[in-house]
Design a protein around this motif. Structure first.
Motif, PDB file in Angstrom:
ATOM      1  N   GLU A 150      15.391  -5.452  -2.525  1.00 38.72           N
ATOM      2  CA  GLU A 150      15.898  -5.362  -1.169  1.00 38.72           C
ATOM      3  C   GLU A 150      14.734  -4.988  -0.259  1.00 38.72           C
ATOM      4  O   GLU A 150      13.678  -4.563  -0.701  1.00 38.72           O
ATOM      5  N   ASP A 151      14.925  -5.149   1.040  1.00 38.47           N
ATOM      6  CA  ASP A 151      13.842  -4.879   1.980  1.00 38.47           C
ATOM      7  C   ASP A 151      13.462  -3.398   1.980  1.00 38.47           C
ATOM      8  O   ASP A 151      14.300  -2.527   1.754  1.00 38.47           O
ATOM      9  N   GLY A 152      12.193  -3.140   2.251  1.00 43.42           N
ATOM     10  CA  GLY A 152      11.738  -1.773   2.429  1.00 43.42           C
ATOM     11  C   GLY A 152      10.740  -1.305   1.392  1.00 43.42           C
ATOM     12  O   GLY A 152      10.637  -1.859   0.291  1.00 43.42           O
ATOM     13  N   VAL A 153      10.006  -0.259   1.757  1.00 41.34           N
ATOM     14  CA  VAL A 153       8.961   0.289   0.898  1.00 41.34           C
ATOM     15  C   VAL A 153       9.542   0.866  -0.383  1.00 41.34           C
ATOM     16  O   VAL A 153       9.018   0.645  -1.475  1.00 41.34           O
ATOM     17  N   SER A 154      10.624   1.629  -0.263  1.00 41.24           N
ATOM     18  CA  SER A 154      11.203   2.302  -1.425  1.00 41.24           C
ATOM     19  C   SER A 154      11.663   1.298  -2.474  1.00 41.24           C
ATOM     20  O   SER A 154      11.396   1.463  -3.672  1.00 41.24           O
ATOM     21  N   PHE A 185      10.641  -1.758  -2.855  1.00 40.55           N
ATOM     22  CA  PHE A 185       9.485  -2.450  -3.420  1.00 40.55           C
ATOM     23  C   PHE A 185       8.797  -1.574  -4.465  1.00 40.55           C
ATOM     24  O   PHE A 185       8.381  -2.059  -5.518  1.00 40.55           O
ATOM     25  N   ALA A 186       8.723  -0.286  -4.191  1.00 40.41           N
ATOM     26  CA  ALA A 186       8.136   0.645  -5.157  1.00 40.41           C
ATOM     27  C   ALA A 186       8.946   0.682  -6.444  1.00 40.41           C
ATOM     28  O   ALA A 186       8.383   0.736  -7.546  1.00 40.41           O
ATOM     29  N   GLN A 187      10.264   0.632  -6.324  1.00 38.13           N
ATOM     30  CA  GLN A 187      11.111   0.623  -7.516  1.00 38.13           C
ATOM     31  C   GLN A 187      10.868  -0.625  -8.359  1.00 38.13           C
ATOM     32  O   GLN A 187      10.847  -0.561  -9.594  1.00 38.13           O
ATOM     33  N   GLY A 188      10.688  -1.775  -7.688  1.00 35.15           N
ATOM     34  CA  GLY A 188      10.397  -3.009  -8.415  1.00 35.15           C
ATOM     35  C   GLY A 188       9.067  -2.940  -9.134  1.00 35.15           C
ATOM     36  O   GLY A 188       8.954  -3.338 -10.297  1.00 35.15           O
ATOM     37  N   LEU A 189       8.061  -2.418  -8.451  1.00 34.18           N
ATOM     38  CA  LEU A 189       6.758  -2.245  -9.089  1.00 34.18           C
ATOM     39  C   LEU A 189       6.854  -1.306 -10.287  1.00 34.18           C
ATOM     40  O   LEU A 189       6.318  -1.601 -11.365  1.00 34.18           O
ATOM     41  N   GLU A 190       7.526  -0.190 -10.099  1.00 32.82           N
ATOM     42  CA  GLU A 190       7.592   0.811 -11.165  1.00 32.82           C
ATOM     43  C   GLU A 190       8.282   0.273 -12.407  1.00 32.82           C
ATOM     44  O   GLU A 190       7.875   0.575 -13.538  1.00 32.82           O
ATOM     45  N   VAL A 198       0.837  -1.209   0.000  1.00 33.81           N
ATOM     46  CA  VAL A 198       0.000   0.000   0.000  1.00 33.81           C
ATOM     47  C   VAL A 198       0.867   1.253   0.000  1.00 33.81           C
ATOM     48  O   VAL A 198       0.633   2.197  -0.768  1.00 33.81           O
ATOM     49  N   LYS A 199       1.887   1.276   0.838  1.00 33.49           N
ATOM     50  CA  LYS A 199       2.751   2.450   0.921  1.00 33.49           C
ATOM     51  C   LYS A 199       3.599   2.608  -0.340  1.00 33.49           C
ATOM     52  O   LYS A 199       3.840   3.733  -0.806  1.00 33.49           O
TER      53      LYS A 199
END
Length: 226
Positions: free
Chosen positions: A169-173, A175-180, A61-62
């Protein structure tokens, strides 16, 4: 997953240990996803209970909240039962505060999850750890590229980074990069989705049942020699 064999042998050093996976049902072409198709709305989907410790729903979500404005055609669909009301309510509050009501869907449960998977474009799986993640394998069999954490047991054995999905790698940032990366590259989504389908073939029923048959036959032969 195979990595658990060595762990099991630490506790049962004198017991033979055999790894046989769960079955992953093949998905017919009509039910497979088309992650490179041009659409009015695109979907990131996850499947699993709404949970902060293992499933880490808040990370998805974040991460999406940081991308939502730039990728206005994208939505998130979260399918799973609610175990902890307080955690669920905090998620709802965050979604509302970020102006994402109507774009991040806490959809509950459904008996027809395959119908939801085949409409999606990316499978997000921010679990901290897994044993044998059936939701992930079902998404891969549907032809969805996946995003997960490199540190997550089992997830990091099923997702092959850069081939059938992305390990972060761990963390919101991160994960967002992977999604993007997947959100902005439809051709990459398609290629990884096709590879994901191919990578699930060793888990198809015939292959798994054959392993069981071989194991049973071996035990019968050993017993007959006693």
């Amino acid at each position: 997953m195979p990595s658990y064999v060595a762990e099991t042998r630490k506790y049962l050093p004198h017991t033979p240990v055999v790894w046989i996976p769960n079955v992953v049902e093949p998905v017919c072409l009509e039910k497979q996803a088309h992650p490179s198709a041009v659409k009015d709305r695109y979907r990131i989907i996850t499947v699993g209970r709404i949970d902060g410790l293992q499933k880490q729903t808040h990370i998805l979500v974040k991460a999406f909240a940081s991308l939502a404005q730039q990728y206005s055609q994208w939505d998130v669909w979260i399918w799973g039962e609610v175990k902890k009301t307080d955690y669920y309510q905090r998620l709802c509050q965050f979604i509302e505060e970020q102006g994402l009501t109507g774009r991040v869907h806490l959809a509950g449960t459904t008996p027809a999850i395959q119908d939801e998977l085949c409409q999606a474009d990316i499978f997000a799986f921010p679990s901290a750890f897994e044993g044998f993640p059936l939701a992930l394998t079902e998404a891969m069999a549907t032809g969805l590229p996946s995003v997960g954490f490199r540190s997550a047991d089992a997830v990091n054995e099923l997702i092959v980074d850069g081939k059938n999905g992305i390990l972060c790698e761990d963390g919101v940032s991160a994960f967002a990069q992977g999604l993007e990366r997947l959100m902005k590259e439809p051709a990459l989504r398609s290629a990884m989705g096709r590879q994901a389908v191919a990578d699930m073939k060793p888990y198809y029923p015939e292959a798994v049942w054959n392993q069981w048959q071989m194991l049973i036959d071996e035990q019968i032969q050993q017993a007959s020699r006693l």
